[in-house]
Design a protein around this motif. Structure first.
Motif, PDB file in Angstrom:
ATOM      1  N   ALA A   1       0.836  -1.202   0.000  1.00  0.00           N
ATOM      2  CA  ALA A   1       0.000   0.000   0.000  1.00  0.00           C
ATOM      3  C   ALA A   1       0.871   1.253   0.000  1.00  0.00           C
ATOM      4  O   ALA A   1       0.557   2.242  -0.676  1.00  0.00           O
ATOM      5  N   CYS A   2       1.967   1.228   0.746  1.00  0.00           N
ATOM      6  CA  CYS A   2       2.882   2.382   0.778  1.00  0.00           C
ATOM      7  C   CYS A   2       3.496   2.631  -0.599  1.00  0.00           C
ATOM      8  O   CYS A   2       3.621   3.790  -1.038  1.00  0.00           O
ATOM      9  N   ALA A   3       3.906   1.566  -1.293  1.00  0.00           N
ATOM     10  CA  ALA A   3       4.487   1.732  -2.627  1.00  0.00           C
ATOM     11  C   ALA A   3       3.467   2.328  -3.588  1.00  0.00           C
ATOM     12  O   ALA A   3       3.787   3.239  -4.381  1.00  0.00           O
ATOM     13  N   ALA A   4       2.232   1.823  -3.516  1.00  0.00           N
ATOM     14  CA  ALA A   4       1.185   2.365  -4.383  1.00  0.00           C
ATOM     15  C   ALA A   4       0.891   3.822  -4.044  1.00  0.00           C
ATOM     16  O   ALA A   4       0.722   4.658  -4.941  1.00  0.00           O
ATOM     17  N   HIS A   5       0.838   4.131  -2.745  1.00  0.00           N
ATOM     18  CA  HIS A   5       0.553   5.506  -2.328  1.00  0.00           C
ATOM     19  C   HIS A   5       1.642   6.459  -2.804  1.00  0.00           C
ATOM     20  O   HIS A   5       1.359   7.563  -3.293  1.00  0.00           O
ATOM     21  N   ALA A   6       2.910   6.055  -2.652  1.00  0.00           N
ATOM     22  CA  ALA A   6       4.019   6.900  -3.092  1.00  0.00           C
ATOM     23  C   ALA A   6       3.928   7.180  -4.587  1.00  0.00           C
ATOM     24  O   ALA A   6       4.086   8.328  -5.041  1.00  0.00           O
TER      25      ALA A   6
ATOM     26  N   PRO B   1      -9.116   4.772  -1.560  1.00  0.00           N
ATOM     27  CA  PRO B   1     -10.113   3.938  -0.865  1.00  0.00           C
ATOM     28  C   PRO B   1      -9.660   2.500  -0.670  1.00  0.00           C
ATOM     29  O   PRO B   1      -9.992   1.878   0.341  1.00  0.00           O
ATOM     30  N   ILE B   2      -8.901   1.961  -1.621  1.00  0.00           N
ATOM     31  CA  ILE B   2      -8.533   0.549  -1.537  1.00  0.00           C
ATOM     32  C   ILE B   2      -7.335   0.341  -0.626  1.00  0.00           C
ATOM     33  O   ILE B   2      -7.350  -0.521   0.271  1.00  0.00           O
ATOM     34  N   ALA B   3      -6.279   1.122  -0.810  1.00  0.00           N
ATOM     35  CA  ALA B   3      -5.074   0.921  -0.012  1.00  0.00           C
ATOM     36  C   ALA B   3      -5.301   1.282   1.450  1.00  0.00           C
ATOM     37  O   ALA B   3      -4.879   0.549   2.357  1.00  0.00           O
ATOM     38  N   SER B   4      -5.983   2.404   1.718  1.00  0.00           N
ATOM     39  CA  SER B   4      -6.217   2.777   3.112  1.00  0.00           C
ATOM     40  C   SER B   4      -7.146   1.784   3.790  1.00  0.00           C
ATOM     41  O   SER B   4      -6.948   1.431   4.961  1.00  0.00           O
ATOM     42  N   ALA B   5      -8.164   1.302   3.066  1.00  0.00           N
ATOM     43  CA  ALA B   5      -9.061   0.299   3.649  1.00  0.00           C
ATOM     44  C   ALA B   5      -8.331  -1.015   3.895  1.00  0.00           C
ATOM     45  O   ALA B   5      -8.584  -1.701   4.891  1.00  0.00           O
ATOM     46  N   ALA B   6      -7.413  -1.377   2.994  1.00  0.00           N
ATOM     47  CA  ALA B   6      -6.659  -2.617   3.178  1.00  0.00           C
ATOM     48  C   ALA B   6      -5.798  -2.550   4.434  1.00  0.00           C
ATOM     49  O   ALA B   6      -5.742  -3.502   5.230  1.00  0.00           O
ATOM     50  N   VAL B   7      -5.129  -1.414   4.638  1.00  0.00           N
ATOM     51  CA  VAL B   7      -4.322  -1.258   5.854  1.00  0.00           C
ATOM     52  C   VAL B   7      -5.206  -1.251   7.083  1.00  0.00           C
ATOM     53  O   VAL B   7      -4.894  -1.877   8.110  1.00  0.00           O
TER      54      VAL B   7
END
Length: 403
Positions: A26-31, A128-134
């Motif tokens: 998720a961090c890699a995608a967010h960056a 929505p997807i990465a933050s919800a996954a974390v």
């Protein structure tokens, strides 16, 4: 039969591994996604010179990407429920990369509009997807991991525009976009490989309700503050490259200046997270918004060297408030509705990031870039009474911090 090894806390190692994979993917995608988003600021002066665009048209270009990103936050969450978060995020990341490929081939305003809509559609999948996954992976322990996840976005904001400005010294902006599209393809593959497909949440701890009517009113005020805060940030960042260009800055200097802002923003998220816990939401928001207004006005008065020195401080103020606001969202909604609240909050704040630069852009056409930048400082001042109104609706520990 194979035994499932455990860690010192008697938690299955497989669960710990899934959590870590989820967080770092998720961090890699967010960056990448946040870097892709703020890369547009570096491109605006280039497109202005190449296509002879006014401030309103440039803000419209920025708004197209932000509008499509904001408007699809909730629909992408629904799509993830049907085909899975991993597939949706991987496809969205690839789509954003394709959008920049299209932009690199564009020879005019229409092509850029199409490209930025494609970019925005792809970028809409991440928040929505990465933050919800974390959040699902860590449940009651998610505040720290979500802070790490939010910080990773600032790393991308600093690294990608700065790296792009360096690439421009060796290649055209078209080739630079194609090179960064390759990076997007790599991250899309990494998401498809490493993000767990069926991550099961751990049991959620019950959360004490803060009164349904107060929570609803509090969330509306929090959302209003978030919208205005995003408007200030996006409006200022839209005009910063032009202010620097007026001061004689090169494209490389503009890229480095944006990196200074985003590095300061990353530090601001850490600092204001601590301030929010120690002194409460009200004091932190009052401090950061008043500081934002003062820092923006100082930027208008300083020469180029002074602006560059001040920009990390500006970044601290611009991004500091957002870290406090995001962390307050779960405190103002009933248990079980946190993910929906985050989707609504992101839609509002990103939507403001789409529309506010357009309004500030037309204002800039009417009164000049300095007048538009001054208007962003005044918008920050408007947040102060809203923060005071929000304080009584917060849980005591959030409103006043630690004793």
């Amino acid at each position: 039969m194979t035994m499932l090894s455990t860690n010192s806390g008697n938690e299955p190692t497989q669960t710990v591994s899934s959590r870590a994979r989820t967080l770092w993917t998720a961090c890699a995608a967010h960056a990448l996604h946040d870097g892709y988003t703020d890369l547009i600021y570096l491109l605006l002066p280039i497109w202005q010179a190449e296509f002879a665009l006014g401030y309103g048209a440039l803000a419209f270009l920025r708004g197209l990407a932000a509008a499509s990103m904001a408007g699809l936050q909730v629909p992408m969450g629904h799509l993830a429920e049907r085909i899975g978060g991993r597939a949706t995020l991987a496809l969205g990341t690839a789509l954003a990369a394709i959008g920049y490929v299209i932009a690199g081939y564009s020879g005019g305003l229409v092509g850029l509009c199409v490209a930025l809509v494609v970019v925005g559609c792809g970028l809409s999948t991440q928040h929505p997807i990465a933050s919800a996954a974390v959040s699902r992976a860590y449940q009651g322990d998610a505040r720290g991991p979500l802070g790490t996840y939010n910080f990773s976005g600032d790393i991308g904001k600093a690294a990608i525009p700065s790296g792009a400005s360096l690439l421009l010294a060796f290649m055209s902006w078209h080739h630079m976009l194609w090179a960064l599209a390759v990076l997007g393809a790599i991250v899309a593959v990494a998401v498809a490989i490493f993000l767990p497909a069926n991550l099961r949440p751990v049991a959620a701890e019950p959360k004490a309700a803060h009164g349904s009517s107060g929570a609803r009113g509090g969330f509306a005020l929090l959302l209003s503050i978030g919208i205005l805060d995003s408007s200030v940030r996006m409006g200022f960042l839209t005009f910063l490259p032009f202010l620097l260009k007026e001061q004689g800055a090169s494209l490389s200097t503009i890229g480095q200046a944006l990196a200074l802002v985003f590095i300061g923003g990353a530090a601001g998220k850490f600092a204001c997270g601590w301030l929010g816990a120690r002194f409460g939401v009200l004091a932190t928001v009052l401090l950061t918004e008043a500081g934002t207004a003062a820092a923006i006005l100082a930027v208008l008065a300083l020469p180029l060297a002074g602006i560059l020195v001040l920009l990390p401080v500006v970044g601290v103020q611009l991004n500091g408030t957002s870290s406090v606001l995001y962390g307050t969202v779960p405190e103002l909604v009933p248990p079980g509705r946190t993910e929906k609240a985050f989707a609504v909050f992101y839609t509002g704040t990103i939507g403001a990031g789409a529309t506010a630069p357009i309004l500030f852009g037309f204002l800039g056409d009417a009164v000049g870039s300095h007048g538009a930048i001054m208007a962003t400082a005044l918008t920050a001042v408007v947040i102060l009474p809203l923060a005071i109104a929000l304080a009584p609706r917060l849980p005591a520990t959030e409103a006043g911090g630690q004793n």
